[in-house]
Design an enzyme around this catalytic site. Structure first.
Site, PDB file in Angstrom:
ATOM      1  N   LYS A   1     -15.596  -6.896   4.863  1.00  0.00           N
ATOM      2  CA  LYS A   1     -14.681  -7.751   5.772  1.00  0.00           C
ATOM      3  C   LYS A   1     -14.691  -7.608   7.053  1.00  0.00           C
ATOM      4  O   LYS A   1     -15.030  -6.447   7.776  1.00  0.00           O
ATOM      5  CB  LYS A   1     -13.551  -7.320   5.102  1.00  0.00           C
ATOM      6  CG  LYS A   1     -13.254  -7.565   3.562  1.00  0.00           C
ATOM      7  CD  LYS A   1     -12.023  -7.143   2.903  1.00  0.00           C
ATOM      8  CE  LYS A   1     -11.728  -7.415   1.542  1.00  0.00           C
ATOM      9  NZ  LYS A   1     -10.600  -6.741   1.068  1.00  0.00           N
TER      10      LYS A   1
ATOM     11  N   HIS B   1       0.839  -1.317   0.042  1.00  0.00           N
ATOM     12  CA  HIS B   1       0.030   0.150  -0.190  1.00  0.00           C
ATOM     13  C   HIS B   1       0.873   1.282  -0.203  1.00  0.00           C
ATOM     14  O   HIS B   1       0.555   2.133  -0.864  1.00  0.00           O
ATOM     15  CB  HIS B   1      -0.813   0.036   1.104  1.00  0.00           C
ATOM     16  CG  HIS B   1      -1.845  -0.874   1.361  1.00  0.00           C
ATOM     17  ND1 HIS B   1      -1.967  -1.957   2.406  1.00  0.00           N
ATOM     18  CD2 HIS B   1      -2.900  -1.149   0.673  1.00  0.00           C
ATOM     19  CE1 HIS B   1      -2.925  -2.626   2.099  1.00  0.00           C
ATOM     20  NE2 HIS B   1      -3.634  -2.472   1.172  1.00  0.00           N
TER      21      HIS B   1
ATOM     22  N   SER C   1      -2.741  -8.236   3.091  1.00  0.00           N
ATOM     23  CA  SER C   1      -2.947  -7.899   4.650  1.00  0.00           C
ATOM     24  C   SER C   1      -3.266  -9.373   5.304  1.00  0.00           C
ATOM     25  O   SER C   1      -2.804  -9.645   6.439  1.00  0.00           O
ATOM     26  CB  SER C   1      -4.266  -6.990   4.934  1.00  0.00           C
ATOM     27  OG  SER C   1      -3.972  -5.725   4.347  1.00  0.00           O
TER      28      SER C   1
ATOM     29  N   ARG D   1      -2.215  -6.227  -8.118  1.00  0.00           N
ATOM     30  CA  ARG D   1      -1.062  -7.078  -7.936  1.00  0.00           C
ATOM     31  C   ARG D   1      -1.020  -8.004  -9.100  1.00  0.00           C
ATOM     32  O   ARG D   1       0.135  -8.227  -9.744  1.00  0.00           O
ATOM     33  CB  ARG D   1      -1.163  -7.749  -6.419  1.00  0.00           C
ATOM     34  CG  ARG D   1      -0.823  -7.034  -5.211  1.00  0.00           C
ATOM     35  CD  ARG D   1      -1.407  -7.549  -3.941  1.00  0.00           C
ATOM     36  NE  ARG D   1      -2.714  -7.779  -3.842  1.00  0.00           N
ATOM     37  CZ  ARG D   1      -3.437  -8.286  -2.887  1.00  0.00           C
ATOM     38  NH1 ARG D   1      -2.930  -8.349  -1.882  1.00  0.00           N
ATOM     39  NH2 ARG D   1      -4.713  -8.517  -3.110  1.00  0.00           N
TER      40      ARG D   1
HETATM   41  O1  PNS Z   1      -8.585  -2.899   0.704  1.00  0.00           O
HETATM   42  P1  PNS Z   1      -9.851  -3.373   0.190  1.00  0.00           P
HETATM   43  O2  PNS Z   1     -10.417  -4.414   1.061  1.00  0.00           O
HETATM   44  O3  PNS Z   1      -9.516  -4.331  -1.146  1.00  0.00           O
HETATM   45  O4  PNS Z   1     -10.611  -2.225  -0.192  1.00  0.00           O
HETATM   46  C1  PNS Z   1     -12.054  -2.238  -0.812  1.00  0.00           C
HETATM   47  C2  PNS Z   1     -12.875  -0.857  -0.508  1.00  0.00           C
HETATM   48  C3  PNS Z   1     -12.716  -0.617   0.867  1.00  0.00           C
HETATM   49  C4  PNS Z   1     -12.189   0.072  -1.540  1.00  0.00           C
HETATM   50  C5  PNS Z   1     -14.077  -1.173  -1.095  1.00  0.00           C
HETATM   51  O5  PNS Z   1     -14.888  -2.205  -0.520  1.00  0.00           O
HETATM   52  C6  PNS Z   1     -15.235   0.265  -1.038  1.00  0.00           C
HETATM   53  O6  PNS Z   1     -14.852   0.921  -1.877  1.00  0.00           O
HETATM   54  N1  PNS Z   1     -15.848  -0.143   0.071  1.00  0.00           N
HETATM   55  C7  PNS Z   1     -16.814   1.123   0.298  1.00  0.00           C
HETATM   56  C8  PNS Z   1     -18.416   0.592   0.014  1.00  0.00           C
HETATM   57  C9  PNS Z   1     -18.677   0.933  -1.564  1.00  0.00           C
HETATM   58  O7  PNS Z   1     -18.364   2.107  -2.172  1.00  0.00           O
HETATM   59  N2  PNS Z   1     -18.938  -0.105  -2.171  1.00  0.00           N
HETATM   60  C10 PNS Z   1     -19.334  -0.140  -3.582  1.00  0.00           C
HETATM   61  C11 PNS Z   1     -18.104  -0.389  -4.541  1.00  0.00           C
HETATM   62  S1  PNS Z   1     -17.417  -1.890  -4.566  1.00  0.00           S
END
Ligand code: PNS
Length: 162
Positions: free
Chosen positions: A42, A18, A129, A91
């Site tokens: 999650k 990150h 992670s 990745r």
């Molecule tokens: O680090 P991650 O878990 O891959 O990040 C994912 C994240 C947090 C960017 C994604 O889950 C997110 O944008 N969550 C907020 C809710 C949302 O907007 N969901 C709709 C689009 S997937």
């Protein structure tokens, strides 16, 4: 015009992968907002406050990095911030399916949003992670994979080390 983007994620915990995306992202953008998603589906080990605290410690003194958190949809947060670009690391091909779904969902929710992907540097391609949590749980070293403050906090959390 100041070019800004949001690096959104769970950051549970943040890894050197990150941090590498943020460092390289700053070669393209003037300012990055590192935004911790509060209510992802999650299950997390660190609270959103702890994740923000870690990231603030890591980026202390970096005026071009703002650490923040958000609840709800990323597109709504981006709109509130007045930022239309999301920067994510990619990745391996394994990331592609999830990332393309997320990018398309976000684009459908807000056609103004642009999601840009930066290929992760090779040495971080294996990092996640979840892998980090497993390594620390079984007594391995996080050297070269996580910031020392993250390793310290992970050990406190997972191994109850003071
Ligand atoms: O680090 P991650 O878990 O891959 O990040 C994912 C994240 C947090 C960017 C994604 O889950 C997110 O944008 N969550 C907020 C809710 C949302 O907007 N969901 C709709 C689009 S997937």
């Amino acid at each position: 015009m100041c070019k800004r983007a949001i690096c959104a994620g769970s950051f549970d915990p943040p890894t050197d992968g990150h941090l590498n995306i943020v460092a390289r992202g700053l070669k393209v953008f003037d300012k990055l907002v590192v935004a911790v998603a509060v209510n992802t589906t999650k299950k997390s080990i660190f609270t959103p406050e702890e994740r923000v605290e870690m990231l603030k410690e890591i980026f202390r003194g970096r005026e071009n990095v703002e650490v923040d958190s958000f609840e709800g949809l990323l597109v709504d947060y981006a709109r509130r911030k007045g930022i239309h670009t999301i920067l994510r690391g990619l990745r391996t091909v394994g990331d592609y399916e999830y990332e393309s779904q997320m990018a398309l969902a976000n684009k459908t929710l807000d056609p103004e949003i642009e999601i840009l992907y930066m290929m992760t540097e090779g040495k971080y391609a294996h990092l996640s992670s979840s892998i980090i949590k497993e390594i620390i749980t079984f007594g391995g070293s996080g050297c070269g994979m996580i910031h020392p403050t993250v390793e310290k906090r992970l050990k406190q959390k997972l191994l109850k080390v003071t």
